[in-house]
Design a protein around this motif. Structure first.
Motif, PDB file in Angstrom:
ATOM      1  N   ARG A   1      17.446 -21.915  19.125  1.00 11.74           N
ATOM      2  CA  ARG A   1      17.855 -20.818  19.989  1.00 11.74           C
ATOM      3  C   ARG A   1      17.383 -19.506  19.382  1.00 11.74           C
ATOM      4  O   ARG A   1      17.494 -19.290  18.166  1.00 11.74           O
ATOM      5  N   ALA A   2      16.905 -18.603  20.223  1.00 10.09           N
ATOM      6  CA  ALA A   2      16.417 -17.312  19.742  1.00 10.09           C
ATOM      7  C   ALA A   2      17.533 -16.504  19.109  1.00 10.09           C
ATOM      8  O   ALA A   2      17.294 -15.732  18.168  1.00 10.09           O
ATOM      9  N   GLY A   3      18.762 -16.676  19.581  1.00  9.93           N
ATOM     10  CA  GLY A   3      19.886 -15.909  19.072  1.00  9.93           C
ATOM     11  C   GLY A   3      20.223 -16.172  17.619  1.00  9.93           C
ATOM     12  O   GLY A   3      21.006 -15.432  17.023  1.00  9.93           O
TER      13      GLY A   3
ATOM     14  N   GLY B   1       3.450 -16.276   9.540  1.00  4.31           N
ATOM     15  CA  GLY B   1       3.429 -16.554  10.971  1.00  4.31           C
ATOM     16  C   GLY B   1       4.684 -17.276  11.406  1.00  4.31           C
ATOM     17  O   GLY B   1       5.580 -17.556  10.605  1.00  4.31           O
ATOM     18  N   ALA B   2       4.737 -17.587  12.700  1.00  3.68           N
ATOM     19  CA  ALA B   2       5.898 -18.266  13.257  1.00  3.68           C
ATOM     20  C   ALA B   2       5.470 -19.184  14.392  1.00  3.68           C
ATOM     21  O   ALA B   2       4.504 -18.907  15.108  1.00  3.68           O
ATOM     22  N   GLY B   3       6.216 -20.264  14.534  1.00  3.71           N
ATOM     23  CA  GLY B   3       6.076 -21.154  15.674  1.00  3.71           C
ATOM     24  C   GLY B   3       7.346 -21.057  16.494  1.00  3.71           C
ATOM     25  O   GLY B   3       8.435 -21.362  15.986  1.00  3.71           O
ATOM     26  N   LEU B   4       7.242 -20.599  17.726  1.00  2.49           N
ATOM     27  CA  LEU B   4       8.424 -20.289  18.531  1.00  2.49           C
ATOM     28  C   LEU B   4       8.406 -21.056  19.849  1.00  2.49           C
ATOM     29  O   LEU B   4       7.411 -21.029  20.584  1.00  2.49           O
ATOM     30  N   ASP B   5       9.541 -21.688  20.140  1.00  6.23           N
ATOM     31  CA  ASP B   5       9.724 -22.373  21.419  1.00  6.23           C
ATOM     32  C   ASP B   5      10.839 -21.740  22.236  1.00  6.23           C
ATOM     33  O   ASP B   5      11.049 -22.113  23.379  1.00  6.23           O
ATOM     34  N   VAL B   6      11.568 -20.785  21.638  1.00  7.61           N
ATOM     35  CA  VAL B   6      12.736 -20.178  22.283  1.00  7.61           C
ATOM     36  C   VAL B   6      12.671 -18.662  22.121  1.00  7.61           C
ATOM     37  O   VAL B   6      12.165 -18.156  21.114  1.00  7.61           O
ATOM     38  N   TYR B   7      13.228 -17.939  23.125  1.00 11.06           N
ATOM     39  CA  TYR B   7      13.045 -16.498  23.196  1.00 11.06           C
ATOM     40  C   TYR B   7      14.325 -15.829  23.689  1.00 11.06           C
ATOM     41  O   TYR B   7      15.115 -16.447  24.395  1.00 11.06           O
ATOM     42  N   PRO B   8      14.530 -14.542  23.336  1.00  6.70           N
ATOM     43  CA  PRO B   8      15.743 -13.850  23.785  1.00  6.70           C
ATOM     44  C   PRO B   8      15.853 -13.783  25.298  1.00  6.70           C
ATOM     45  O   PRO B   8      16.953 -13.810  25.850  1.00  6.70           O
TER      46      PRO B   8
ATOM     47  N   THR C   1       5.274 -21.845  22.474  1.00  9.46           N
ATOM     48  CA  THR C   1       5.428 -22.850  23.524  1.00  9.46           C
ATOM     49  C   THR C   1       6.615 -22.442  24.398  1.00  9.46           C
ATOM     50  O   THR C   1       7.544 -21.787  23.932  1.00  9.46           O
ATOM     51  N   PRO C   2       6.604 -22.815  25.703  1.00  9.84           N
ATOM     52  CA  PRO C   2       7.592 -22.312  26.656  1.00  9.84           C
ATOM     53  C   PRO C   2       8.872 -23.143  26.732  1.00  9.84           C
ATOM     54  O   PRO C   2       9.180 -23.742  27.763  1.00  9.84           O
TER      55      PRO C   2
END
Length: 339
Positions: A247-249, A267-274, A293-294
């Motif tokens: 979770r982005a939170g 760097g970062a690998g992100l699948d979750v966003y605010p 990734t979405p």
């Protein structure tokens, strides 16, 4: 559905956030009978005004996880709503107490028992993409070039797992198979539980300061909100990566963006966003050192099939006057919380 038929002839059902147009084919909605009228929403309803206008005619709403929030202010604007089904068995974006006050049942629809496996796989896809610089090398190849960088091996690197539950343990086991030094931390992790998973427990500072990649697998709650704070991010090596499929939170987003822009981390690998879906103009899309990734961690045909089949089951049970998997009963943990 006899109980419902005695109140209204038609039961209007909204299935929200069906981004991939998959809900219709993954469950037998026709089994609800001729009195059920199902509408599928592919497009995200971006604010409470749009949601209130679109959902006002519906008796039942099926929400996909936490994609669309249901705060008290929105619930008050949905006079016909009597049943809210959430996929999964936890949803911090629904005001459970407000639903109960209005006489709205909130019922859960569990997914596939092995959904954690898919999220662990995605975490590792992001880790490998970062270490092996796959997006950058792919872009170089498409542009007609050849090698542009020297990728790092994972063997002997340190993997820090934040959250050593079912999902975190899966990620840890893959790291061990890669020959990595795996350590773990969470607010409540004990030495005994870490030893059972075959990893060493370290404190929070040590996890972030010494790991070459940190993968987050914590549940978002009041206690873990922004637990990856500016201090934790500042402690990371400039060569380290952060991967978030949870979770982005959990993360101080401003601190993360500063570290990514200024070279505080590699760097970062992100699948979750605010905010999801991620706005087209969000600055994170323009950073060269991220793999995005979405929110795919839980998105599989098996998991969504279970979600929607269990949603149909919950609607049928409620319509017959015997609701199942009710999440907003008095005294339930997390009752009344919103995210």
């Amino acid at each position: 559905m006899e109980l419902y038929a005695s109140v209204r002839t038609i039961m209007k059902i909204a299935v929200l956030d069906d981004y991939l147009d998959s809900a219709r084919r993954l469950a037998d909605w026709e089994s609800l009978g001729a009195g059920a009228q199902v509408s599928f929403f592919r497009e995200y309803l971006a604010d409470d005004d749009a949601r209130a206008q679109a959902l006002a005619p519906f008796d039942v709403v099926v929400a996909m996880r936490e994609r669309t929030p249901f705060p008290a202010a929105l619930i008050e604007r949905l006079p016909r709503l009597r049943l809210l089904v959430t996929t999964g068995m936890r949803n911090n974006s629904i005001d459970m107490a407000a639903c109960r006050t209005r006489g709205i049942d909130v019922c859960g629809a569990p997914g596939s028992p092995d959904s954690a496996g898919a999220t662990a796989e995605l975490a590792w896809a992001l880790i490998l993409a970062l270490f092996k610089r796959i997006p950058r090398e792919h872009a170089t190849m498409v542009a007609g070039g050849w090698q542009s960088a020297m990728p790092e091996p994972l063997a002997a690197k340190r993997l820090g797992v934040a959250g050593l539950g079912n999902l975190g343990q899966r990620v840890a086991r893959v790291g061990q198979a890669m020959g990595m030094d795996v350590v773990a931390w969470s607010p409540n992790l004990t030495d005994a539980r870490a030893a059972e998973a075959g990893v060493a427990r370290v404190d929070k500072h040590t996890l972030f300061a010494t790991s070459d990649v940190v993968s987050l697998h914590l549940v978002l709650s009041a206690a873990t909100c922004e637990v990856v704070d500016a201090e934790a991010i500042a402690a990371m090596k400039p060569t380290a990566f952060l991967v978030n499929t949870s979770r982005a939170g959990l993360v101080d987003q401003q601190a993360l963006m500063r570290a990514l822009r200024d070279g505080g981390i590699a760097g970062a690998g992100l699948d979750v966003y605010p905010e999801e879906p991620l706005p087209a103009d969000d600055p994170v899309r323009g950073l060269p050192n991220v793999v995005l990734t979405p929110h795919l961690g839980y998105v599989t045909p098996q998991n969504f099939g279970a979600f929607y089949c269990n949603a149909v089951e919950a609607i049928a049970a409620w319509a017959a006057g015997q609701p199942i998997r009710v999440l907003n009963k008095l005294g339930m943990a997390g009752d009344g919380r919103t995210r």
